[in-house]
Design a protein around this motif. Sequence first.
Motif, PDB file in Angstrom:
ATOM      1  N   MET A 276      37.984  31.675  41.384  1.00 19.78           N
ATOM      2  CA  MET A 276      37.868  31.142  42.747  1.00 19.78           C
ATOM      3  C   MET A 276      37.882  29.614  42.751  1.00 19.78           C
ATOM      4  O   MET A 276      37.536  28.994  43.750  1.00 19.78           O
ATOM      5  N   GLY A 277      38.220  29.019  41.622  1.00 18.52           N
ATOM      6  CA  GLY A 277      38.423  27.575  41.604  1.00 18.52           C
ATOM      7  C   GLY A 277      37.289  26.763  41.002  1.00 18.52           C
ATOM      8  O   GLY A 277      37.400  25.548  40.859  1.00 18.52           O
ATOM      9  N   GLN A 278      36.174  27.431  40.649  1.00 19.18           N
ATOM     10  CA  GLN A 278      35.093  26.661  39.999  1.00 19.18           C
ATOM     11  C   GLN A 278      35.594  26.104  38.668  1.00 19.18           C
ATOM     12  O   GLN A 278      36.242  26.806  37.894  1.00 19.18           O
ATOM     13  N   GLN A 279      35.312  24.817  38.413  1.00 17.76           N
ATOM     14  CA  GLN A 279      35.778  24.203  37.182  1.00 17.76           C
ATOM     15  C   GLN A 279      34.803  24.490  36.041  1.00 17.76           C
ATOM     16  O   GLN A 279      33.590  24.512  36.246  1.00 17.76           O
TER      17      GLN A 279
ATOM     18  N   ILE B 133      34.640  40.472  43.157  1.00 13.83           N
ATOM     19  CA  ILE B 133      34.106  40.375  41.800  1.00 13.83           C
ATOM     20  C   ILE B 133      33.568  38.970  41.558  1.00 13.83           C
ATOM     21  O   ILE B 133      34.115  37.992  42.073  1.00 13.83           O
ATOM     22  N   GLY B 134      32.464  38.903  40.799  1.00 12.34           N
ATOM     23  CA  GLY B 134      31.812  37.623  40.542  1.00 12.34           C
ATOM     24  C   GLY B 134      32.544  36.831  39.480  1.00 12.34           C
ATOM     25  O   GLY B 134      32.068  36.700  38.354  1.00 12.34           O
ATOM     26  N   ASP B 135      33.685  36.291  39.868  1.00 12.43           N
ATOM     27  CA  ASP B 135      34.576  35.625  38.910  1.00 12.43           C
ATOM     28  C   ASP B 135      34.786  34.192  39.390  1.00 12.43           C
ATOM     29  O   ASP B 135      35.777  33.851  40.037  1.00 12.43           O
ATOM     30  N   ALA B 136      33.808  33.324  39.042  1.00 10.93           N
ATOM     31  CA  ALA B 136      33.726  32.002  39.652  1.00 10.93           C
ATOM     32  C   ALA B 136      34.977  31.158  39.407  1.00 10.93           C
ATOM     33  O   ALA B 136      35.515  30.535  40.331  1.00 10.93           O
TER      34      ALA B 136
ATOM     35  N   GLY C 227      29.918  30.322  34.579  1.00 10.81           N
ATOM     36  CA  GLY C 227      30.952  31.251  35.044  1.00 10.81           C
ATOM     37  C   GLY C 227      32.043  31.534  34.029  1.00 10.81           C
ATOM     38  O   GLY C 227      33.198  31.735  34.385  1.00 10.81           O
ATOM     39  N   GLU C 228      31.654  31.575  32.743  1.00 11.72           N
ATOM     40  CA  GLU C 228      32.674  31.805  31.707  1.00 11.72           C
ATOM     41  C   GLU C 228      32.822  33.298  31.450  1.00 11.72           C
ATOM     42  O   GLU C 228      32.478  33.813  30.375  1.00 11.72           O
ATOM     43  N   CYS C 229      33.382  34.013  32.419  1.00 11.31           N
ATOM     44  CA  CYS C 229      33.520  35.475  32.320  1.00 11.31           C
ATOM     45  C   CYS C 229      34.480  35.885  31.199  1.00 11.31           C
ATOM     46  O   CYS C 229      34.257  36.856  30.491  1.00 11.31           O
TER      47      CYS C 229
ATOM     48  N   GLY D   3      38.414  31.236  31.309  1.00 10.19           N
ATOM     49  CA  GLY D   3      37.063  31.624  31.709  1.00 10.19           C
ATOM     50  C   GLY D   3      37.021  32.643  32.830  1.00 10.19           C
ATOM     51  O   GLY D   3      35.949  33.105  33.204  1.00 10.19           O
ATOM     52  N   SER D   4      38.181  32.997  33.400  1.00  8.06           N
ATOM     53  CA  SER D   4      38.201  34.048  34.421  1.00  8.06           C
ATOM     54  C   SER D   4      38.382  35.408  33.755  1.00  8.06           C
ATOM     55  O   SER D   4      38.939  35.504  32.672  1.00  8.06           O
ATOM     56  N   TYR D   5      37.892  36.436  34.421  1.00  8.71           N
ATOM     57  CA  TYR D   5      38.230  37.794  33.984  1.00  8.71           C
ATOM     58  C   TYR D   5      39.732  37.983  34.098  1.00  8.71           C
ATOM     59  O   TYR D   5      40.370  37.444  35.012  1.00  8.71           O
ATOM     60  N   SER D   6      40.301  38.784  33.208  1.00 10.51           N
ATOM     61  CA  SER D   6      41.690  39.202  33.427  1.00 10.51           C
ATOM     62  C   SER D   6      41.676  40.587  34.057  1.00 10.51           C
ATOM     63  O   SER D   6      40.618  41.199  34.217  1.00 10.51           O
TER      64      SER D   6
END
Lengths: 524, 524
Positions: free
Chosen positions: B102-105, B96-99, B346-348, A149-152
């Motif tokens: 940054m550890g968000q589950q 960058i808005g990459d939740a 936050g599913e980027c 779910g993170s950007y790469s």
Amino acid sequence: MQRAAAAWVRRGCCPGTRGPWRRGRSSAAAEAPAVLPGRPERAPRERILTPESMNPRVRAVEYAVRGPIVLKAGEIELELQRGIKKPFTEVIRANIGDAQAMGQQPITFLRQVMALCTYPNLLDSPSFPEDAKKRARRILQACGGNSLGSYSASQGVNCIREDVAAYIARRDGGVPADPDNIYLTTGASDGITTILKILVSGGGKSRTGVLIPIPQYPLYSAVLSELGAVQVNYYLDEDNCWALDVQELRRAVREAKEHCDPKVLCIINPGNPTGQVQSRKCIEDVIHLAWEEKLFLLADEVYQDNVYSANCTFHSFKKVLWELGPEYSSNVELASFHSTSKGYMGECGYRGGYMEVVNLHPEIKGQLVKLLSVRLCPPVSGQAAMDIVVNPPRPGEESFAQFVREKEAVLSNLAEKAKLTEDLLNQVPGIRCNPLQGAMYAFPRLLLPPKAVEAAQAHGMAPDMFYCMRLLEETGICVVPGSGFGQREGTYHFRITILPPVEKLKTVLQRVKDFHVQFLEEFA
Amino acid sequence: MQRAAAAWVRRGCCPGTRGPWRRGRSSAAAEAPAVLPGRPERAPRERILTPESMNPRVRAVEYAVRGPIVLKAGEIELELQRGIKKPFTEVIRANIGDAQAMGQQPITFLRQVMALCTYPNLLDSPSFPEDAKKRARRILQACGGNSLGSYSASQGVNCIREDVAAYIARRDGGVPADPDNIYLTTGASDGITTILKILVSGGGKSRTGVLIPIPQYPLYSAVLSELGAVQVNYYLDEDNCWALDVQELRRAVREAKEHCDPKVLCIINPGNPTGQVQSRKCIEDVIHLAWEEKLFLLADEVYQDNVYSANCTFHSFKKVLWELGPEYSSNVELASFHSTSKGYMGECGYRGGYMEVVNLHPEIKGQLVKLLSVRLCPPVSGQAAMDIVVNPPRPGEESFAQFVREKEAVLSNLAEKAKLTEDLLNQVPGIRCNPLQGAMYAFPRLLLPPKAVEAAQAHGMAPDMFYCMRLLEETGICVVPGSGFGQREGTYHFRITILPPVEKLKTVLQRVKDFHVQFLEEFA
């Protein structure tokens, strides 16, 4: 109120009632809005975005694989659902290389790794094999927050690019591949579009010319329209199994120079829609020409695993470039493309792919990353799927035997269907089909009687579009007319996939035969 | 050989030795290829694709969120890995808005449904809740071959578009939404890019002008560069919590008309990078202006779930348009955008999103589908993720309580961090930060001493780029300079995300403070 409603209808945008989704206000209120009391009524405004005001380059785009015939197929499906009687009970979508939609099962290992990556709680489940877990852990460790779910990175996940490079080196017998030259993409289409976007420049006679094979996969013509590049056609040799003829290529370059700056050469190998597999000699000749004529090579190699004829082998442009020696391998600029959508895995929906660049100017690499970064990153699940394609189970690993069994089953089934399709089509009078050496399609030639051509013209259609529309309406079989791919003037073709299961494919081809015979009689 | 090697180095493309991936031939052979005996040596060829010959529109593209500062951050990370000592032990990517990075589950229910769709064998597993299985079955039934691996329709899976329409109708208190007007996209960026591509036309004074807020999210400026459209800036009012000032918008339109054809107005609400939430009154005023000035509205509403200030509410443009009555709701053209990447999920990485169009010309709808069909379809896994976002567990369903708990936990945590960030930044002398009403960023103003501005100029950098580079090098904190988003001449800012966990965020802000104080001293 009447005035507003009338204007709405006049502009043709009243959507009609379409089912259960209209909630809240009544659909009548939504579609023919009333003027509320106390508000001044204004004349309906002209639209800002119209076919006349829109981007003319986008208007010029054509994409036959999902064009009018596919829209018609959708309409017929809806009619069948509503119970309208037809001479058939289902539409068979043989227009697109979508293996799983035709019943091909996903490779188990690939989906296991994907499920583990998606929901890492499953890493504790005893129902998943250890080698799949190992792959999943490796991918997750390379993802931000250990999550898909993170950007790469814009260029793609590092360890996946390393796996792609290792795969290429293995495939090409040790020719080195550098992860820095690998860009993960959203399917192969994204890579092709992106590099063309960077390549196209100039105006008037110095406008970039891009050489594409005819017949071509219409992504190319669509992107060139959109970019305003000059499409330069070179014709494949139908009488010679759709081989690329370097003399013809030379002619195309020479003539193009009179009106543009030809600097990009696109090759599709194995061919789409034409199914030929290029010989090593031919690839060599093309590379020599690219050197001489200063052409940037784009090698669309998404069907590299789909080679069926016993006397054909896939040779990558990269490998042949290296074998020609350093004066070529250190100078000729090349981008090649691969995808998760084809091969034996057929994972179209994940939109996974990669591009390898060779001899790209270092500043252009920076430009490429910058351009890719605007769309942030390719779907990470698609990147993971690409990883499994390039890094499948190895001998000795738990899933190896099953993986090989599944892969071989798909590929031998495709080989059988390639031969079957060629044989059955060639039994139809007035249809001539080259051997399907590779890829997933037949592109047979139709000998249409002059009266059929006249009838098509009377309907304002290309003759093969007319033929394919009739085929769809009478048999439910959806194929794409040759005119959507390009063909020599006065010749007619269609593209049909070989993806339906064998028995269904036989039925399909029998129906094509019956239709064709009857069509010939009608227009005799 | 020397000559070839020298040429290679001269062109700056020798990649150096970079690790364990060079297999097959030795890396030396790959990088400085020898001329084989018997072959004539040719002079190294000039490259075809160079910074000079490339598409100048692509060259002009800038994208700060992943720009030079992020490349520098990557370099520093590599140095840390190699054991090079720094005044910090890790790079914190607050750019960058990459939740999830940054550890968000991830939301459990979302990933459960995704895993079930990915590997349908799990539908038999007792470890998955029934409501998740029900969602997964519904999605799979709508996919070709019941598989995420098939292409979907170009516009997206039908039942997912229906779910999106139902979600919009619920969100907007019953304003109708039509699945035919929903287009599933590869993140919101894809939708924005696609509709702009269709909208841009003309040359010279009739070139399409596109109004964008300043500061803006740099996707907009990047796409406008690429399309050759005219970027028309309207400035948000920093002294008024970054509110949109309609008089300023009017000024921008008026002045633009002197050199282009302003016909598109982009709004970002809640604001990125500025975090303001637009009032209902302001949205009304904007719609009136759009009517009067014949502007096509693009409403970027990807932060619609991210509203923190007690006195702020998210109002969609669609809803306000409807409330203004039929003369507006049946005439003003609008496209609005949403995404799986932000909100509470936050599913980027899945690159899911949708676009809703209102009052689009019916022929343009066809043009849109045609253009989208060239890229085949958005990633189907991203479409599935979007489905779960718009169709989450309902009261009475097994997963409802856990889903609500997880969602509320994320959103209240973000609200806490928004307040914390505002408060701590405002304690720093020489930094002024507006309230973070919504979205995921602070965009504080920096009062830089003249000597710092001079020092930056001496380095050929924008002053806030100079500041952010120093911040990165001295603290490991990666933020994006305001110049990458645009700002009023002579003002300086940076964008920092509020996504790190609370304790880490406190540390980050403390380090920013210490750095800032020391920076002021240095350039006093």
